[in-house]
Design an enzyme around this catalytic site. Sequence first.
Site, PDB file in Angstrom:
ATOM      1  N   CYS A   2       0.872  -1.171   0.000  1.00 15.68           N
ATOM      2  CA  CYS A   2       0.000   0.000   0.000  1.00 15.68           C
ATOM      3  C   CYS A   2       0.905   1.216   0.000  1.00 15.68           C
ATOM      4  CB  CYS A   2      -0.858   0.069   1.263  1.00 15.68           C
ATOM      5  SG  CYS A   2      -2.154  -1.167   1.353  1.00 15.68           S
ATOM      6  N   GLY A  28      -0.335   0.252  -5.157  1.00 19.49           N
ATOM      7  CA  GLY A  28      -1.651  -0.343  -4.970  1.00 19.49           C
ATOM      8  C   GLY A  28      -2.691   0.283  -5.865  1.00 19.49           C
ATOM      9  N   ASN A 107       0.225   1.295   5.854  1.00 16.74           N
ATOM     10  CA  ASN A 107       0.924   0.402   4.927  1.00 16.74           C
ATOM     11  C   ASN A 107       1.640  -0.635   5.776  1.00 16.74           C
ATOM     12  OD1 ASN A 107       4.033   0.626   3.095  1.00 16.74           O
ATOM     13  ND2 ASN A 107       2.404  -0.839   2.836  1.00 16.74           N
ATOM     14  N   GLY A 108       1.389  -1.897   5.477  1.00 12.37           N
ATOM     15  CA  GLY A 108       2.061  -2.951   6.219  1.00 12.37           C
ATOM     16  C   GLY A 108       1.118  -4.100   6.498  1.00 12.37           C
ATOM     17  N   TYR A 247      11.725  -4.805  -6.100  1.00  7.66           N
ATOM     18  CA  TYR A 247      10.550  -4.783  -6.961  1.00  7.66           C
ATOM     19  C   TYR A 247       9.566  -3.656  -6.678  1.00  7.66           C
ATOM     20  CZ  TYR A 247       5.846  -6.137  -8.519  1.00  7.66           C
ATOM     21  OH  TYR A 247       4.583  -6.139  -9.059  1.00  7.66           O
ATOM     22  N   CYS A 443      11.764 -13.236   2.969  1.00  4.50           N
ATOM     23  CA  CYS A 443      11.228 -13.974   1.810  1.00  4.50           C
ATOM     24  C   CYS A 443      12.308 -14.848   1.157  1.00  4.50           C
ATOM     25  CB  CYS A 443      10.583 -13.026   0.803  1.00  4.50           C
ATOM     26  SG  CYS A 443      11.600 -11.627   0.322  1.00  4.50           S
TER      27      CYS A 443
HETATM   28  P1  AMP Z   1       5.548 -15.351 -10.941  1.00  4.56           P
HETATM   29  O1  AMP Z   1       5.038 -15.327 -12.307  1.00  4.56           O
HETATM   30  O2  AMP Z   1       4.487 -15.821  -9.959  1.00  4.56           O
HETATM   31  O3  AMP Z   1       6.844 -16.080 -10.757  1.00  4.56           O
HETATM   32  O4  AMP Z   1       5.809 -13.842 -10.490  1.00  4.56           O
HETATM   33  C1  AMP Z   1       6.950 -13.154 -10.905  1.00  4.56           C
HETATM   34  C2  AMP Z   1       6.570 -11.837 -11.502  1.00  4.56           C
HETATM   35  O5  AMP Z   1       5.707 -11.116 -10.621  1.00  4.56           O
HETATM   36  C3  AMP Z   1       7.777 -10.970 -11.727  1.00  4.56           C
HETATM   37  O6  AMP Z   1       7.673 -10.449 -13.044  1.00  4.56           O
HETATM   38  C4  AMP Z   1       7.700  -9.867 -10.699  1.00  4.56           C
HETATM   39  O7  AMP Z   1       8.058  -8.620 -11.261  1.00  4.56           O
HETATM   40  C5  AMP Z   1       6.265  -9.854 -10.268  1.00  4.56           C
HETATM   41  N1  AMP Z   1       6.105  -9.746  -8.814  1.00  4.56           N
HETATM   42  C6  AMP Z   1       6.972 -10.036  -7.849  1.00  4.56           C
HETATM   43  N2  AMP Z   1       6.424  -9.847  -6.629  1.00  4.56           N
HETATM   44  C7  AMP Z   1       5.163  -9.423  -6.833  1.00  4.56           C
HETATM   45  C8  AMP Z   1       4.085  -9.055  -5.983  1.00  4.56           C
HETATM   46  N3  AMP Z   1       4.216  -9.084  -4.665  1.00  4.56           N
HETATM   47  N4  AMP Z   1       2.931  -8.667  -6.572  1.00  4.56           N
HETATM   48  C9  AMP Z   1       2.789  -8.642  -7.908  1.00  4.56           C
HETATM   49  N5  AMP Z   1       3.769  -8.973  -8.765  1.00  4.56           N
HETATM   50  C10 AMP Z   1       4.943  -9.368  -8.253  1.00  4.56           C
END
Ligand code: AMP
Length: 454
Positions: A2, A28, A107-108, A247, A443
């Site tokens: 958020c 968000g 946020n959190g 990210y 993580c």
């Molecule tokens: P996946 O396809 O499930 O392996 O997700 C990886 C992709 O999701 C990468 O392109 C990341 O940039 C993006 N990503 C990583 N963390 C998140 C997150 N918390 N929410 C949405 N997208 C994410």
Amino acid sequence: MCGVFGIENNKNAAQIVFAGLLNLQHRGQEAAGEAVYDPKIKTIRCHVGRGGVLNAFNGAPAALGGSCAIGHVRYATSGKIVPQNPHQNAQPFVFNTRRGQTALAHNGNIYNDKELAAALRRGGAIFAHTSDSEHIMHLIERQKGPLLQALPPALKKLNGAYALILLENGRLIGVRDPYGIRPLVLGRLGKSYILSSESIAIEMCGGKVVRDVAPGEIIVIENGRIKKSFIFERKKRFAPCVFEQVYFASPASRVCGKSVAAARMEMGRALARQMKDIKADFVMPVPDSGIFAARGFAREAGIPFEFGLVRNHYMGRSFITPDQKIRENIVRVKLLPVKEKIKGKKIILIDDSLVRGTTAGKIVKLLKDCGAKEVHFALSSPPIISPCFYGIDTPTKKELIAASVPLPQIRRQISADSLTFLSPQNLIAAAGSGKCKNFCTACFTGKYPTGIKI
Ligand code: AMP
């Protein structure tokens, strides 16, 4: 996931919060809102809506008069937005308390929320929302004395991550959790102070960053002055979330005083050093998340940088479909290949993280279908093996591919010619600066700074 933003002592408070939220939009897009204190009638007015900021506000700032305002953009990690009640869980929340009106933006994520909420319910509490943020206010309300006295004992009950902005009686109160997991930045615009999740939202409003709110700090701002600031709980460790650098944060922001774009470039450079034996025609990012790391990689390796995938910017994250077939093909809708660049080429493909592995598999297949000779897939972070309980929306351990599938098998599963993850040491070296080196990396390691055991 958020974003929070607040400004005081400014007659354009509502408009500035609106602009601030637009620059936190990446944090968000599920709901947005703002609460503004009108001193003439000593009342907080609030507007919340579903979707991104422009949707939620019907394209223009809400006509809310007043000089002190807070806002929120939402991506649910606790308490989903339900179609039957679209405003449920959309923040800021406004509470009519025995101390007066208070608005809250959070946020959190609070890990021990279930137990806290159950205890509150047993004590007769009735909730209008289903998110942990509301429970924080209930805990505060149950403490004795004025708000500032009530905050520390209430906050000490929380196990989790939080950056809070409260609006009370024409003043802003900013709070950051004792480990500093989620970010909160203090800024100055003329005679006003700003609190924001990220520096870019302060700067884009014409303001200047003053400093980060410290871990465990409560800061009270009123009439253009910092009235009070104190540490309500001190921990030995400052553990900001490293995933902000990887990210989540805007590349245009500074996190822990370090440019996010520069940190991502360094991550890419380190990846290039890890992969110096792999030969390729060019480096290519998964847009947008892999762009800066790919740029750093290309510079370090001395090989060209190419955009072979174009991102369709007209579909947000909110593209939700119940149809599994369409969902499977979502990558094909979102990422469009430039076939001429791809055919016959050996490609190093960079993304920021591997979560479920869906994106990786689809993109490698897409590139191979376009005639790529080799696809070497590299991630500018280590394998994600543990869920985040601190506000980043990662799935359960079961769904995290790297938590259960050995890396060589993942490589085969996604049909990549090689698969490389940035080493944890290289990640910390790239993301860190000054005092900020002891990140929360739960993580990637399963070690949670607040002592969560799974
Ligand atoms: P996946 O396809 O499930 O392996 O997700 C990886 C992709 O999701 C990468 O392109 C990341 O940039 C993006 N990503 C990583 N963390 C998140 C997150 N918390 N929410 C949405 N997208 C994410």
